[in-house]
Write a protein that holds these residues in place. Sequence first.
Motif, PDB file in Angstrom:
ATOM      1  N   ARG A 140      10.700   6.821   3.935  1.00  0.00           N
ATOM      2  CA  ARG A 140      10.854   7.336   2.577  1.00  0.00           C
ATOM      3  C   ARG A 140      10.140   6.413   1.600  1.00  0.00           C
ATOM      4  O   ARG A 140      10.303   5.204   1.623  1.00  0.00           O
ATOM      5  CB  ARG A 140      12.334   7.416   2.209  1.00  0.00           C
ATOM      6  CG  ARG A 140      12.530   8.037   0.838  1.00  0.00           C
ATOM      7  CD  ARG A 140      13.972   8.194   0.481  1.00  0.00           C
ATOM      8  NE  ARG A 140      14.064   8.543  -0.940  1.00  0.00           N
ATOM      9  CZ  ARG A 140      15.174   8.600  -1.628  1.00  0.00           C
ATOM     10  NH1 ARG A 140      16.312   8.316  -1.055  1.00  0.00           N
ATOM     11  NH2 ARG A 140      15.166   8.929  -2.894  1.00  0.00           N
ATOM     12  N   TYR A 185       9.591   5.443  -2.389  1.00  0.00           N
ATOM     13  CA  TYR A 185      10.226   5.568  -3.698  1.00  0.00           C
ATOM     14  C   TYR A 185       9.179   5.613  -4.812  1.00  0.00           C
ATOM     15  O   TYR A 185       9.287   6.392  -5.743  1.00  0.00           O
ATOM     16  CB  TYR A 185      11.191   4.406  -3.926  1.00  0.00           C
ATOM     17  CG  TYR A 185      12.324   4.393  -2.946  1.00  0.00           C
ATOM     18  CD1 TYR A 185      12.320   3.542  -1.852  1.00  0.00           C
ATOM     19  CD2 TYR A 185      13.405   5.262  -3.104  1.00  0.00           C
ATOM     20  CE1 TYR A 185      13.365   3.551  -0.940  1.00  0.00           C
ATOM     21  CE2 TYR A 185      14.451   5.260  -2.187  1.00  0.00           C
ATOM     22  CZ  TYR A 185      14.415   4.409  -1.106  1.00  0.00           C
ATOM     23  OH  TYR A 185      15.443   4.410  -0.191  1.00  0.00           O
ATOM     24  N   ASP A 186       8.231   4.731  -4.752  1.00  0.00           N
ATOM     25  CA  ASP A 186       7.176   4.675  -5.774  1.00  0.00           C
ATOM     26  C   ASP A 186       5.873   4.275  -5.116  1.00  0.00           C
ATOM     27  O   ASP A 186       5.871   3.473  -4.180  1.00  0.00           O
ATOM     28  CB  ASP A 186       7.499   3.640  -6.856  1.00  0.00           C
ATOM     29  CG  ASP A 186       8.689   4.023  -7.722  1.00  0.00           C
ATOM     30  OD1 ASP A 186       9.730   3.348  -7.617  1.00  0.00           O
ATOM     31  OD2 ASP A 186       8.575   4.993  -8.474  1.00  0.00           O
ATOM     32  N   LEU A 187       4.784   4.802  -5.655  1.00  0.00           N
ATOM     33  CA  LEU A 187       3.490   4.455  -5.096  1.00  0.00           C
ATOM     34  C   LEU A 187       2.434   4.570  -6.175  1.00  0.00           C
ATOM     35  O   LEU A 187       2.430   5.511  -6.966  1.00  0.00           O
ATOM     36  CB  LEU A 187       3.150   5.394  -3.920  1.00  0.00           C
ATOM     37  CG  LEU A 187       1.913   5.067  -3.088  1.00  0.00           C
ATOM     38  CD1 LEU A 187       2.106   5.550  -1.664  1.00  0.00           C
ATOM     39  CD2 LEU A 187       0.671   5.688  -3.659  1.00  0.00           C
ATOM     40  N   GLU A 188       1.560   3.627  -6.204  1.00  0.00           N
ATOM     41  CA  GLU A 188       0.479   3.617  -7.189  1.00  0.00           C
ATOM     42  C   GLU A 188      -0.704   2.923  -6.548  1.00  0.00           C
ATOM     43  O   GLU A 188      -0.515   1.993  -5.762  1.00  0.00           O
ATOM     44  CB  GLU A 188       0.923   2.787  -8.397  1.00  0.00           C
ATOM     45  CG  GLU A 188       0.628   3.351  -9.763  1.00  0.00           C
ATOM     46  CD  GLU A 188       1.377   2.573 -10.836  1.00  0.00           C
ATOM     47  OE1 GLU A 188       2.527   2.953 -11.157  1.00  0.00           O
ATOM     48  OE2 GLU A 188       0.831   1.597 -11.354  1.00  0.00           O
ATOM     49  N   ALA A 236      -4.399   1.095  -7.605  1.00  0.00           N
ATOM     50  CA  ALA A 236      -5.273   0.629  -8.681  1.00  0.00           C
ATOM     51  C   ALA A 236      -6.649   0.362  -8.084  1.00  0.00           C
ATOM     52  O   ALA A 236      -6.758  -0.254  -7.032  1.00  0.00           O
ATOM     53  CB  ALA A 236      -4.730  -0.642  -9.310  1.00  0.00           C
ATOM     54  N   LEU A 237      -7.687   0.857  -8.742  1.00  0.00           N
ATOM     55  CA  LEU A 237      -9.046   0.694  -8.224  1.00  0.00           C
ATOM     56  C   LEU A 237      -9.942   0.093  -9.292  1.00  0.00           C
ATOM     57  O   LEU A 237      -9.772   0.333 -10.474  1.00  0.00           O
ATOM     58  CB  LEU A 237      -9.639   2.050  -7.824  1.00  0.00           C
ATOM     59  CG  LEU A 237      -8.893   2.812  -6.758  1.00  0.00           C
ATOM     60  CD1 LEU A 237      -8.022   3.894  -7.374  1.00  0.00           C
ATOM     61  CD2 LEU A 237      -9.865   3.436  -5.772  1.00  0.00           C
ATOM     62  N   LYS A 262      -6.226  -1.363  -4.482  1.00  0.00           N
ATOM     63  CA  LYS A 262      -4.939  -2.035  -4.277  1.00  0.00           C
ATOM     64  C   LYS A 262      -3.794  -1.037  -4.335  1.00  0.00           C
ATOM     65  O   LYS A 262      -3.654  -0.281  -5.291  1.00  0.00           O
ATOM     66  CB  LYS A 262      -4.724  -3.119  -5.333  1.00  0.00           C
ATOM     67  CG  LYS A 262      -3.411  -3.872  -5.130  1.00  0.00           C
ATOM     68  CD  LYS A 262      -3.472  -5.255  -5.728  1.00  0.00           C
ATOM     69  CE  LYS A 262      -2.195  -6.016  -5.396  1.00  0.00           C
ATOM     70  NZ  LYS A 262      -2.245  -7.404  -5.835  1.00  0.00           N
ATOM     71  N   TYR A 314       0.231  -0.337  -4.508  1.00  0.00           N
ATOM     72  CA  TYR A 314       1.565  -0.850  -4.848  1.00  0.00           C
ATOM     73  C   TYR A 314       2.547   0.170  -4.290  1.00  0.00           C
ATOM     74  O   TYR A 314       2.447   1.356  -4.595  1.00  0.00           O
ATOM     75  CB  TYR A 314       1.766  -0.956  -6.363  1.00  0.00           C
ATOM     76  CG  TYR A 314       0.828  -1.901  -7.072  1.00  0.00           C
ATOM     77  CD1 TYR A 314      -0.362  -1.436  -7.630  1.00  0.00           C
ATOM     78  CD2 TYR A 314       1.134  -3.258  -7.210  1.00  0.00           C
ATOM     79  CE1 TYR A 314      -1.210  -2.291  -8.299  1.00  0.00           C
ATOM     80  CE2 TYR A 314       0.278  -4.123  -7.884  1.00  0.00           C
ATOM     81  CZ  TYR A 314      -0.891  -3.630  -8.421  1.00  0.00           C
ATOM     82  OH  TYR A 314      -1.740  -4.483  -9.078  1.00  0.00           O
ATOM     83  N   VAL A 315       3.480  -0.275  -3.523  1.00  0.00           N
ATOM     84  CA  VAL A 315       4.389   0.690  -2.910  1.00  0.00           C
ATOM     85  C   VAL A 315       5.788   0.116  -2.801  1.00  0.00           C
ATOM     86  O   VAL A 315       5.979  -1.071  -2.567  1.00  0.00           O
ATOM     87  CB  VAL A 315       3.869   1.131  -1.518  1.00  0.00           C
ATOM     88  CG1 VAL A 315       3.816  -0.033  -0.539  1.00  0.00           C
ATOM     89  CG2 VAL A 315       4.693   2.273  -0.944  1.00  0.00           C
ATOM     90  N   ARG A 316       6.745   0.966  -3.020  1.00  0.00           N
ATOM     91  CA  ARG A 316       8.154   0.635  -2.776  1.00  0.00           C
ATOM     92  C   ARG A 316       8.668   1.694  -1.812  1.00  0.00           C
ATOM     93  O   ARG A 316       8.660   2.888  -2.137  1.00  0.00           O
ATOM     94  CB  ARG A 316       8.954   0.665  -4.075  1.00  0.00           C
ATOM     95  CG  ARG A 316      10.389   0.230  -3.915  1.00  0.00           C
ATOM     96  CD  ARG A 316      11.128   0.269  -5.239  1.00  0.00           C
ATOM     97  NE  ARG A 316      10.635  -0.740  -6.156  1.00  0.00           N
ATOM     98  CZ  ARG A 316      10.553  -0.557  -7.484  1.00  0.00           C
ATOM     99  NH1 ARG A 316      10.894   0.581  -8.014  1.00  0.00           N
ATOM    100  NH2 ARG A 316      10.120  -1.518  -8.259  1.00  0.00           N
ATOM    101  N   ASP A 375      11.039   2.513   2.123  1.00  0.00           N
ATOM    102  CA  ASP A 375      12.093   2.106   3.063  1.00  0.00           C
ATOM    103  C   ASP A 375      11.490   1.640   4.379  1.00  0.00           C
ATOM    104  O   ASP A 375      11.668   2.267   5.424  1.00  0.00           O
ATOM    105  CB  ASP A 375      12.994   3.330   3.373  1.00  0.00           C
ATOM    106  CG  ASP A 375      14.303   3.252   2.615  1.00  0.00           C
ATOM    107  OD1 ASP A 375      14.985   4.284   2.539  1.00  0.00           O
ATOM    108  OD2 ASP A 375      14.615   2.168   2.094  1.00  0.00           O
TER     109      ASP A 375
END
Lengths: 388, 180
Positions: free
Chosen positions: B102, B104-107, B109-110, B137, B139-141, B143
């Motif tokens: 799962r 929760y957050d994903l972004e 950056a390029l 790059k 960024y992920v949060r 499980d």
Amino acid sequence: MKSLPLFPVTVVGSWPRPVWLLDAVRKLRDAKITEDEFRELANSAVLLAVKYQEDAGIDLLTDGEQRRDNFYSFVVDKIDGMKLVTVADLMDHIKDRAKFEQILRGLDVPAFSIRNPVAVGKVAKKRPLVLDDYFFIRDHTTKPVKVTLPGPYILSRAAWVEPLSYLNYRLRDDLALEIIQILNEEIKALRDAGVQFIQLDEPTLTEVVHGQVSAETFMCAALLSRRDPEEELELATFMINETVRGISGVKLGLHICRGNWSRREDVLLKGGYEPLIPHLMEMNVDQLVLEFATPRAGDLSAFKEHPNKKELGLGVVNQRTEEIESPEKIVEKAKEATKYFDPDKIYLNPDCGFGTFSEVPMATSTVAFEKLQSIVKAANILRKEFGG
Amino acid sequence: MLSHAAPDELNGLSKEKLNELLSTIDTEHEKVRELGTWRTRVKWLGGLKSKSYMRSHSLLVDEAADLAGVDTAPNSVECVLSALGACVTAGFVFNATKRGIRIYDLEVALEGNINNILRFLGLSQTGHPGYEQILLKLYVRADAETRELSEIWKYTVETSPVANTLSRQVSINPQISIIS
């Protein structure tokens, strides 16, 4: 009021959260634990933060802001009409996105990790902002306690996002008046409950004068479009004075740093307090809690035109570094301050909190503890020299 | 970010449909051939603006004011970064969901560095006006442990159609048709 020694040692507010508390925050967010279960864990974290501070020997302690996500967004749980919105969710409303991207890139953080309290409805206090937190720590320490609150300027600026707030507050200033009322009531309640020191946090005041021209900053997704900094500072002065109107019988402090969201010195603001000082002198607070441990903060000579008019909470250690400043270095900084402040008007503290943003702590508990110990040693040296 | 998911859903994807896709696609040769060819038609709107049409969708593209555009939309090289970012975003979600993780957050950056933009403007003959490096790059949060997420990220970039297009030598076949 409990008496304090000469050169009292204190903290600015936050303490690093234990990993298990951060885990509990996520579980609470996902409704995997109840509020009561979280409260038990947060209580334990507060007791741990208190123990560290007491063991370090400090004189005026806080609860480490353990229950807060960060120093200001926690208010959404206490004020109706406010909602925590991530900067990622605000991106569609931000005008200066290129500048925002630059800031996010400089900070090396994702937009989803920065949460902002936004007024999405009519605001009204739902429960005490920090009074209950104070009752808990009061029962678990014999030391005098400092309680921190976000200031009216940062709260009102952060919370007014035009597309989301307009229906209830046509203008930012309309929202500000209601926030001021809420804060004033909270401060009175804290005073009546016996709090010895109440500190308002207003870090964005340095951004007003030293930040690059931009409509927004990362801290407040919709910081006022940049009117003349003098106008902004006059407004901030008005707001702070209205917030503390009619309050006596408690020491009031104002903390202004240059940002504490990154360990990288190059992304944080630089510039002395000189442009702010005339306005700070007009603010009806007893103490200015300022950072002076880094070259970015400028010189204490900023006070040469206004010596001794207020107390100074002197920042003497950099909470972002692992190097433990020596007591001798701290003594040197304090002695420099005595050129502008009487010794009995100087408190010693770190530049800012050790865990302003819960998920991005500036230090480990061990490093924070050792830095406080060094400040205490310095205070003892100063007390011998100045007869405290 | 994702809440109130249906029981069958993970990260906004239907697990049933995902399983069905993965269990049948490699036998559907016609479908595989279709998925291997993509088309876009670009219409000039005047100035440096254009509108791209792809299936039932469209995308406006302009140029930055610094490069003689009117900045009403992203420019082409930004769209390249966007394409890469969106591709690896989808890829990461796809690969994580396959593993039952799962998010929760994903972004993403390029940042891309052009070798010599002056070549595009006809003011220089050295170098080239393409990206020579793209920083990507995530960024992920989620499980899962750091190690597993890092493995998924590595796999995602390795199998990203856009990342492969950008990092391999693609043969571009320019043609022209003059309409009188």
